[in-house]
Write an enzyme that holds these catalytic residues in place. Structure first.
Site, PDB file in Angstrom:
ATOM      1  N   LEU A  39       0.826  -1.213   0.000  1.00 41.67           N
ATOM      2  CA  LEU A  39       0.000   0.000   0.000  1.00 41.67           C
ATOM      3  C   LEU A  39       0.858   1.259   0.000  1.00 41.67           C
ATOM      4  O   LEU A  39       2.036   1.212   0.365  1.00 41.67           O
ATOM      5  CB  LEU A  39      -0.889   0.018   1.251  1.00 41.67           C
ATOM      6  CG  LEU A  39      -1.913  -1.112   1.395  1.00 41.67           C
ATOM      7  CD1 LEU A  39      -2.692  -0.943   2.699  1.00 41.67           C
ATOM      8  CD2 LEU A  39      -2.861  -1.136   0.198  1.00 41.67           C
ATOM      9  N   ALA A  41       2.497   4.345   1.451  1.00 46.09           N
ATOM     10  CA  ALA A  41       3.045   4.617   2.795  1.00 46.09           C
ATOM     11  C   ALA A  41       3.343   3.349   3.599  1.00 46.09           C
ATOM     12  O   ALA A  41       3.637   3.415   4.790  1.00 46.09           O
ATOM     13  CB  ALA A  41       2.149   5.549   3.614  1.00 46.09           C
ATOM     14  N   LYS A  44       7.676   1.041   0.980  1.00 44.65           N
ATOM     15  CA  LYS A  44       8.411   0.515  -0.178  1.00 44.65           C
ATOM     16  C   LYS A  44       9.621   1.383  -0.522  1.00 44.65           C
ATOM     17  O   LYS A  44      10.731   0.887  -0.646  1.00 44.65           O
ATOM     18  CB  LYS A  44       7.486   0.432  -1.414  1.00 44.65           C
ATOM     19  CG  LYS A  44       6.254  -0.418  -1.215  1.00 44.65           C
ATOM     20  CD  LYS A  44       5.367  -0.419  -2.446  1.00 44.65           C
ATOM     21  CE  LYS A  44       4.757   0.929  -2.811  1.00 44.65           C
ATOM     22  NZ  LYS A  44       3.878   1.523  -1.793  1.00 44.65           N
ATOM     23  N   SER A 112       1.737  -1.403  -7.310  1.00 44.27           N
ATOM     24  CA  SER A 112       1.467  -2.580  -8.174  1.00 44.27           C
ATOM     25  C   SER A 112       0.411  -3.490  -7.545  1.00 44.27           C
ATOM     26  O   SER A 112       0.719  -4.611  -7.138  1.00 44.27           O
ATOM     27  CB  SER A 112       2.762  -3.342  -8.487  1.00 44.27           C
ATOM     28  OG  SER A 112       3.557  -3.580  -7.353  1.00 44.27           O
TER      29      SER A 112
HETATM   30  N1  LIG Z   1       9.229  -0.028   9.330  1.00 44.19           N
HETATM   31  C1  LIG Z   1       9.126   0.929   8.412  1.00 44.19           C
HETATM   32  N2  LIG Z   1       9.515   0.708   7.164  1.00 44.19           N
HETATM   33  C2  LIG Z   1       9.386   1.690   6.230  1.00 44.19           C
HETATM   34  N3  LIG Z   1       8.892   2.915   6.464  1.00 44.19           N
HETATM   35  C3  LIG Z   1       8.494   3.181   7.723  1.00 44.19           C
HETATM   36  C4  LIG Z   1       8.585   2.205   8.739  1.00 44.19           C
HETATM   37  N4  LIG Z   1       8.095   2.737   9.882  1.00 44.19           N
HETATM   38  C5  LIG Z   1       7.727   3.993   9.587  1.00 44.19           C
HETATM   39  N5  LIG Z   1       7.964   4.282   8.292  1.00 44.19           N
HETATM   40  C6  LIG Z   1       7.657   5.565   7.665  1.00 44.19           C
HETATM   41  O1  LIG Z   1       6.566   5.331   6.813  1.00 44.19           O
HETATM   42  C7  LIG Z   1       6.687   6.124   5.637  1.00 44.19           C
HETATM   43  C8  LIG Z   1       6.730   5.188   4.446  1.00 44.19           C
HETATM   44  O2  LIG Z   1       6.738   5.958   3.296  1.00 44.19           O
HETATM   45  P1  LIG Z   1       7.290   5.469   1.898  1.00 44.19           P
HETATM   46  O3  LIG Z   1       8.577   4.725   2.071  1.00 44.19           O
HETATM   47  O4  LIG Z   1       7.275   6.657   1.016  1.00 44.19           O
HETATM   48  O5  LIG Z   1       6.134   4.430   1.520  1.00 44.19           O
HETATM   49  P2  LIG Z   1       5.682   3.948   0.065  1.00 44.19           P
HETATM   50  O6  LIG Z   1       6.836   4.117  -0.855  1.00 44.19           O
HETATM   51  O7  LIG Z   1       5.286   2.520   0.292  1.00 44.19           O
HETATM   52  O8  LIG Z   1       4.509   4.794  -0.300  1.00 44.19           O
HETATM   53  C9  LIG Z   1       7.957   6.941   5.777  1.00 44.19           C
HETATM   54  O9  LIG Z   1       7.632   8.205   6.311  1.00 44.19           O
HETATM   55  C10 LIG Z   1       8.772   6.105   6.768  1.00 44.19           C
HETATM   56  O10 LIG Z   1       9.668   6.896   7.510  1.00 44.19           O
HETATM   57 MG   LIG Z   2       6.999   5.334  -2.572  1.00 50.06          MG
END
Ligand SMILES: Nc1ncnc2c1ncn2[C@@H]1O[C@H](COP(=O)(O)OP(=O)(O)O)[C@@H](O)[C@H]1O
Ligand SMILES: [Mg+2]
Length: 203
Positions: A39, A41, A44, A112
Site C-alpha cells: 500500500l 506509505a 516501499k 502494483s
Molecule cells: N518499518 C518501516 N519501514 C518503512 N517505512 C516506515 C517504517 N516505519 C515507519 N515508516 C515511515 O513510513 C513512511 C513510508 O513511506 P514510503 O517509504 O514513502 O512508503 P511507500 O513508498 O510505500 O509509499 C515513511 O515516512 C517512513 O519513515
Molecule cells: Mg513510494
C-alpha cells in the site's frame, strides 16, 4: 536476450555483440529485480532506497525505480484508472527487462496492486531474476503515517480509486520475502532484503 525476431511491424531485434552474461561479469554480480509491492506509505520507497545504499556501498550496480518518479516522466500521461495502472506496470516491466539485461540490480517501489500485472513482469524475466517483496502494513497504520497527506485526501473523496480505500490491493500469494513494516523498522527490513539477495547468490 531474445533471438532475432520480427514483429508485425517488420521490426527485427538486433542481437548485440555483448550479452547479459558479459555485462554481469563486468559488474561482478547478476542482474535481477527486487520488486516491492504494498500500500501507499507501507514503506516501499524507504526500504528500497536503504537497501540500494547498502548495495551501492558494496560496489553493486543498482537503480531504484520509484512509482512517483516514473509518473513524472515515462508514465506522466497515465491516470490511476485500472486500465492505466495496468499500462503503467507494463511499461515499467519492459524497462526493467532492459535494465536486468544490462546486468543491474533494480529495486522497484510501485504499489502494483494487481497480481496479474506482477506475474506479467515476472514472465518477462528468467527464473530467479524477479524477487517479490511484500511490504505488509495495515491500511490504518499507512493512513496514520500519511507523510504525503494523500490518505486524508482519499478519505475526503478528493482522490478517486485510491488503493486500500476505494480501489483493491491484491497481496502476493507466494512472495520471496514479507516485511511487516508495522513491526519491523526500516533498517532491519533493508538488511533482510540484502540477505535475500545474498541467499539467491545474485551478488
Ligand atoms: N518499518 C518501516 N519501514 C518503512 N517505512 C516506515 C517504517 N516505519 C515507519 N515508516 C515511515 O513510513 C513512511 C513510508 O513511506 P514510503 O517509504 O514513502 O512508503 P511507500 O513508498 O510505500 O509509499 C515513511 O515516512 C517512513 O519513515
Ligand atoms: Mg513510494
Amino acid at each position: 536476450m531474445t533471438d532475432k525476431i520480427s514483429n508485425n511491424n517488420n521490426v527485427t531485434w538486433f542481437n548485440g555483440y555483448v550479452g547479459r552474461e558479459d555485462r554481469e561479469k563486468l559488474h561482478g554480480h547478476n542482474g535481477a529485480v527486487i520488486w516491492f509491492t504494498g500500500l501507499s506509505a507501507s514503506g516501499k520507497s524507504t526500504i528500497a532506497h536503504l537497501a540500494e545504499k547498502e548495495l551501492h556501498q558494496r560496489g553493486v550496480s543498482t537503480y531504484v525505480f520509484d512509482g512517483d518518479n516514473v509518473r513524472h516522466g515515462l508514465c506522466s500521461d497515465l491516470t490511476f484508472s485500472r486500465e492505466d495502472r495496468i499500462e503503467n506496470i507494463r511499461r515499467i516491466g519492459e524497462m526493467i527487462r532492459l535494465f536486468v539485461d544490462g546486468g543491474m540490480i533494480v529495486l522497484t517501489a510501485f504499489i502494483s496492486p494487481f497480481r496479474e500485472d506482477r506475474r506479467k513482469v515476472r514472465s518477462l524475466l528468467q527464473e530467479g531474476q524477479f524477487l517479490e517483496v511484500y511490504v505488509e502494513c495495515p491500511p490504518e497504520v499507512c493512513a496514520a503515517r500519511d507523510h504525503k497527506g494523500i490518505y486524508a485526501k482519499a478519505k475526503a473523496g478528493e482522490i478517486k480509486e485510491f488503493t486500500g480505500i476505494s480501489a483493491p490491493y491484491e497481496a502476493p500469494e507466494n512472495p520471496d520475502l514479507v516485511i511487516r513494516s508495522f513491526e519491523e523498522d526500516a533498517p532491519k527490513a533493508a538488511k533482510r532484503v540484502i540477505e535475500l539477495i545474498e541467499q539467491r547468490e545474485l551478488i
